[in-house]
Design a protein around this motif. Structure first.
Motif, mmCIF file in Angstrom:
data_model
loop_
_atom_site.group_PDB
_atom_site.id
_atom_site.type_symbol
_atom_site.label_atom_id
_atom_site.label_comp_id
_atom_site.label_asym_id
_atom_site.label_seq_id
_atom_site.Cartn_x
_atom_site.Cartn_y
_atom_site.Cartn_z
ATOM 1 N N SER A 121 -3.991 7.003 -1.765
ATOM 2 C CA SER A 121 -3.347 5.716 -1.539
ATOM 3 C C SER A 121 -3.570 4.827 -2.754
ATOM 4 O O SER A 121 -4.521 5.010 -3.505
ATOM 5 N N TYR A 128 1.146 5.295 0.204
ATOM 6 C CA TYR A 128 0.408 6.453 0.678
ATOM 7 C C TYR A 128 1.166 7.709 0.255
ATOM 8 O O TYR A 128 2.392 7.768 0.356
ATOM 9 N N PRO A 176 -4.605 13.598 0.655
ATOM 10 C CA PRO A 176 -3.994 12.274 0.775
ATOM 11 C C PRO A 176 -4.558 11.312 -0.267
ATOM 12 O O PRO A 176 -5.741 11.373 -0.612
ATOM 13 N N ASN A 213 0.873 -1.170 0.000
ATOM 14 C CA ASN A 213 0.000 0.000 0.000
ATOM 15 C C ASN A 213 0.908 1.218 0.000
ATOM 16 O O ASN A 213 1.785 1.344 0.877
#
Length: 99
Positions: free
Chosen positions: A45, A23, A43, A21
């Motif tokens: 991801s 970010y 943000p 993952n």
């Protein structure tokens, strides 16, 4: 989508396959800026089974392609500018924890 990596989480699926993952933070779009009050960064991801060998602080370009049911799927992460070393001095970080 140009962004800066702020975190990477490596894990394993139930079948034992590596997964990642990623970010990051990106600038708000022109549309968002024109139609909203925006401060800071947004943000984002992305999930992948591939290790793109990026580090925290790297400026990258997330590239997507249509995936399952037409949803965007991460196709590639292209390096724009490497962070230039570790973002944190790990020796100092360990020393401050021990105090």
């Amino acid at each position: 989508m140009k962004c800066i990596i702020v975190g990477i989480k490596k894990g394993k699926t139930k079948t034992g396959k590596d997964c990642f993952n990623y970010y990051a933070l990106k600038e708000f779009s022109d549309y968002d800026m024109e139609n909203s009050e925006c401060k800071g960064q947004e943000p984002v991801s992305a999930f992948s089974y591939r290790d793109y060998a990026v580090e925290v602080g790297d400026q990258v370009d997330f590239r997507y392609e249509p995936g399952y049911e037409g949803k965007a799927s991460l196709e590639d992460i292209v390096m724009i500018k490497p962070a230039g070393g570790a973002p944190f001095d790990q020796k100092k970080e360990k020393e401050s924890v021990n105090k």
